[in-house]
Motif scaffolding. Structure first.
Motif, PDB file in Angstrom:
ATOM      1  N   GLU A 506       0.856  -1.184   0.000  1.00 49.27           N
ATOM      2  CA  GLU A 506       0.000   0.000   0.000  1.00 49.27           C
ATOM      3  C   GLU A 506       0.897   1.241   0.000  1.00 49.27           C
ATOM      4  OE1 GLU A 506      -2.605  -0.166   3.312  1.00 49.27           O
ATOM      5  OE2 GLU A 506      -3.475  -2.114   2.777  1.00 49.27           O
ATOM      6  N   ILE A 507       0.533   2.243  -0.801  1.00 47.75           N
ATOM      7  CA  ILE A 507       1.355   3.454  -0.921  1.00 47.75           C
ATOM      8  C   ILE A 507       0.563   4.656  -0.425  1.00 47.75           C
ATOM      9  CG2 ILE A 507       2.559   4.980  -2.520  1.00 47.75           C
ATOM     10  CD1 ILE A 507       3.129   2.551  -4.249  1.00 47.75           C
ATOM     11  N   ILE A 537       9.644  -5.225  -7.183  1.00 46.29           N
ATOM     12  CA  ILE A 537       8.210  -5.381  -6.941  1.00 46.29           C
ATOM     13  C   ILE A 537       7.383  -4.829  -8.097  1.00 46.29           C
ATOM     14  CG2 ILE A 537       6.329  -4.513  -5.461  1.00 46.29           C
ATOM     15  CD1 ILE A 537       8.144  -4.867  -3.071  1.00 46.29           C
ATOM     16  N   MET A 538       7.946  -3.885  -8.860  1.00 46.34           N
ATOM     17  CA  MET A 538       7.234  -3.281 -10.002  1.00 46.34           C
ATOM     18  C   MET A 538       6.639  -4.336 -10.931  1.00 46.34           C
ATOM     19  SD  MET A 538       7.409   0.175 -10.250  1.00 46.34           S
ATOM     20  CE  MET A 538       8.428   1.560  -9.732  1.00 46.34           C
ATOM     21  N   SER A 539       7.328  -5.462 -11.057  1.00 46.13           N
ATOM     22  CA  SER A 539       6.880  -6.503 -11.995  1.00 46.13           C
ATOM     23  C   SER A 539       5.626  -7.214 -11.522  1.00 46.13           C
ATOM     24  CB  SER A 539       7.996  -7.529 -12.195  1.00 46.13           C
ATOM     25  OG  SER A 539       9.179  -6.920 -12.656  1.00 46.13           O
ATOM     26  N   ASN A 544      -1.672   1.162 -11.633  1.00 43.75           N
ATOM     27  CA  ASN A 544      -1.849   2.356 -10.786  1.00 43.75           C
ATOM     28  C   ASN A 544      -0.830   2.398  -9.647  1.00 43.75           C
ATOM     29  OD1 ASN A 544      -4.007   3.273 -12.296  1.00 43.75           O
ATOM     30  ND2 ASN A 544      -5.534   2.232 -11.017  1.00 43.75           N
ATOM     31  N   THR A 545      -0.667   1.263  -8.964  1.00 43.18           N
ATOM     32  CA  THR A 545       0.299   1.201  -7.868  1.00 43.18           C
ATOM     33  C   THR A 545       1.709   1.391  -8.399  1.00 43.18           C
ATOM     34  OG1 THR A 545      -1.173  -0.352  -6.727  1.00 43.18           O
ATOM     35  CG2 THR A 545       1.064  -0.151  -5.882  1.00 43.18           C
ATOM     36  N   ALA A 546       1.997   0.806  -9.560  1.00 48.41           N
ATOM     37  CA  ALA A 546       3.325   0.958 -10.164  1.00 48.41           C
ATOM     38  C   ALA A 546       3.604   2.420 -10.501  1.00 48.41           C
ATOM     39  CB  ALA A 546       3.434   0.084 -11.411  1.00 48.41           C
ATOM     40  N   GLY A 547       2.569   3.134 -10.955  1.00 47.31           N
ATOM     41  CA  GLY A 547       2.735   4.557 -11.269  1.00 47.31           C
ATOM     42  C   GLY A 547       3.066   5.369 -10.033  1.00 47.31           C
ATOM     43  N   LEU A 548       2.350   5.110  -8.924  1.00 48.53           N
ATOM     44  CA  LEU A 548       2.629   5.812  -7.676  1.00 48.53           C
ATOM     45  C   LEU A 548       4.034   5.509  -7.173  1.00 48.53           C
ATOM     46  CD1 LEU A 548      -0.752   5.252  -5.761  1.00 48.53           C
ATOM     47  CD2 LEU A 548       0.051   7.372  -6.829  1.00 48.53           C
ATOM     48  N   LEU A 549       4.432   4.244  -7.273  1.00 52.94           N
ATOM     49  CA  LEU A 549       5.752   3.849  -6.804  1.00 52.94           C
ATOM     50  C   LEU A 549       6.851   4.489  -7.650  1.00 52.94           C
ATOM     51  CD1 LEU A 549       7.407   2.188  -4.837  1.00 52.94           C
ATOM     52  CD2 LEU A 549       7.076   0.191  -6.301  1.00 52.94           C
TER      53      LEU A 549
END
Length: 573
Positions: A506-507, A537-539, A544-549
């Motif tokens: 969670e971000i 973890i990006m993979s 959406n979560t990848a964009g925030l990260l």
């Protein structure tokens, strides 16, 4: 199914006209335990009574049906207006309430296989419609495949039956649903009484298991040695070593029994050691002549702690390890598909414990005793131990229950053991010594890799994805699943994606904080350093979560905080 109430008036031998019941495989229930349950453990008594009721209930009801049709029985008395018939059979009073025709109409049965998408779709359809259906998985009930072919002309699944009428597969079901005719057609198909030609539901003891097992060709030597060897406690290396014998003593007995030379006898001793009938008491060699001490597998100190040991070792010729692994995958997949939620996040352990599939799994677990794990390729070994771990967790939760507190949890993972390939394996040893290759945990500095000689099977190359394929039976662990050797790498990647996409990350953008599963913290040695870990973890996360990260890592506005989530140890049921 008739409803039966049994009143045992006194202890008498069974009536000769009643069918003889097949006892369960493994531990038998003594009459003393049935009459005095307090002398055995409550858990064992409850499980044994459930088996007895499931088995005897059907047998008695079939016999009563026969007596009613043929006017037999010692006595028969209709109780006016009650719908109940009383039978008195040799001191056993049985009350039977016969169900009406409406109650016994409408049996829905379908044949399936494990890990079959179409079978899953049919199962989901019936569950959503609220149908009480009977599933026959021909990967578990192998002998029922012949019946399927006789009824349909092929072994393709799923195949659906309404009473004795063959309806078809998923395509036929979808066609009827899309046409809007499903409800009308179902009422029409189920309007008639279910006759004896309908596929029988699977029941305890009524499906024959495969008996194509052969005795181990070395058993003729083992039987002689078990009878003639002087098995004693010996004093060596400043300690008492229990239940052992000297290699030279074994050689002398073999020479006398076979009238052969010493070299031939030593060769036989090595074969017995390779097949795990005997082990060196300290694991120092396979087998040598002289004053080296050995003991039989059933005399190993760890054997009493192994929950797949039922009083004697499996002396049959060990099955091919890859085939046993395949059976393990199929039967456990069938169990999870039948007795868990659709996403496998919630498991019905009570229903599993009462199922015929689980009984067959327990029988299969005995085939692990002397398995040759060296036959397995790396991917076969990876899938085998992932599946074994998840199956053992289910068995442990059923057998000893959910552990409460830190000490109980540690005991759960270290004390619940199986004997596999001649050695003991706990949940902890499978995870750390095999799947993690014996690597230490910094949080447990005194942990030792390779707890016994059987753990030479540890994987040399660590794959951190294994942590997302192991289910500890808790709400915070990954969902339970089982793996195939040919697809284990891809299946582990899918498991990781599902784990991270369902709350393991969670971000909080405004606080520049990333919340990660505590599993990552516990096994941080298996992952990269934090910055590389987040890129890795990006993979496995959604877009959406990848964009925030990506934004957090690249905006240059300061450091990123990693916080580890609390772990929910409550059971996933």
């Amino acid at each position: 199914m008739n409803e039966i109430s049994i009143n045992l008036q006194k202890t008498l031998p069974p009536h000769p006209q009643l069918p003889k019941l097949e006892p369960p495989h493994g531990r038998r229930v003594s009459l003393e335990e049935l009459m005095h349950p307090s002398k055995s453990s409550p858990e064992k008594f409850t499980a044994d009574m459930m088996r007895l009721i499931r088995q005897s209930g059907d047998a008695i009801s079939k016999r009563l049906a026969f007596l009613q049709e043929n006017g037999g029985g010692d006595s028969k008395l209709d109780l006016a207006g009650s719908g109940v018939t009383e039978f008195s059979i040799s001191g056993v009073k049985v009350l039977v309430k016969l169900k009406s025709e409406e109650e016994i109409r409408g049996r829905v049965t379908f044949f399936s296989r494990s890990n079959c998408r179409d079978s899953t779709a049919v199962r989901l359809f019936f569950r959503e419609r609220g149908f009480d259906f009977s599933e026959i998985n021909i990967d578990v009930y192998i002998e029922r495949e012949k019946e399927l072919i006789e009824r349909t002309g092929n072994s393709q699944v799923p195949q659906i039956f309404f009473n004795e009428k063959h309806f078809g597969g998923l395509m036929a079901l979808n066609s009827l649903r899309n046409s809007g005719e499903f409800d009308r057609r179902i009422k029409e198909l189920l309007n008639e009484k279910c006759c004896g030609d309908a596929p029988s539901p699977v029941m305890y003891g009524f499906d024959e298991e495969n008996k194509d097992v052969v005795g181990d060709e070395t058993m003729r030597f083992v039987k002689v040695l078990r009878q003639k060897l002087p098995i004693q406690d010996r004093f060596m290396k400043m300690k008492i070593v229990k239940n052992c014998f000297a290699g030279g003593e074994m050689i002398e007995i073999l020479i006398g029994h076979l009238d052969c030379g010493r070299e031939k006898a030593v060769e036989i001793g090595k074969r017995l050691a390779n097949k795990h009938f005997i082990h060196h008491v300290f694991g120092e060699n396979d087998f040598e002549d002289g004053n080296h001490y050995y003991r039989f597998l059933e005399h190993e100190p760890f054997i009493s702690k192994c929950y797949n040991f039922r009083g004697s070792t499996n002396d049959m010729e060990p099955a091919n390890a890859a085939m046993v692994g395949q059976k393990l995958f199929k039967i456990m997949s069938a169990i999870i598909e039948s007795y868990s939620s659709d996403d496998h996040s919630r498991v019905n352990y009570m229903r599993i414990s009462q199922s015929e599939e689980f009984r067959r799994y327990l029988n299969l677990a005995q085939d692990l005793h002397r398995l040759d794990l060296l036959e397995l390729t790396r991917d076969e070994k990876l899938a085998f131990f992932l599946n074994l771990y998840n199956a053992m967790v289910i068995h442990a939760l059923i057998r000893i229950g959910r552990p409460e507190g830190i000490i109980a949890r540690r005991s759960f993972f270290t004390d619940f053991q199986y004997v596999v390939g001649g050695y003991s394996y706990s949940l902890s040893s499978i995870k750390n010594d095999i799947l993690r290759g014996g690597r230490r945990l910094s949080s447990y500095p005194f942990s030792k890799p390779f707890m016994n000689a059987g753990h030479e099977h540890g994987l040399q190359k660590l794959n951190p994805l294994v942590h997302f394929g192991l289910c500890d039976g808790t709400k915070s662990s990954p969902v339970v699943r089982f793996f195939t050797p040919q697809g284990v790498e891809a299946e582990l990647k899918r498991a990781a994606r599902e784990f991270f996409q369902h709350g393991a990350i969670e971000i909080v953008l405004d606080k520049r904080t990333i919340h990660l599963s505590r599993i990552i913290k516990w096994y941080k040695e298996d992952f990269n350093e934090e910055k590389k870990l987040l890129k890795w973890i990006m993979s496995y996360i959604d877009a959406n979560t990848a964009g925030l990260l990506t934004h957090l890592l690249a905006d240059g506005c300061g450091s990123v905080n990693i916080v580890y989530q609390d772990y929910d140890w409550s059971i996933n049921s």
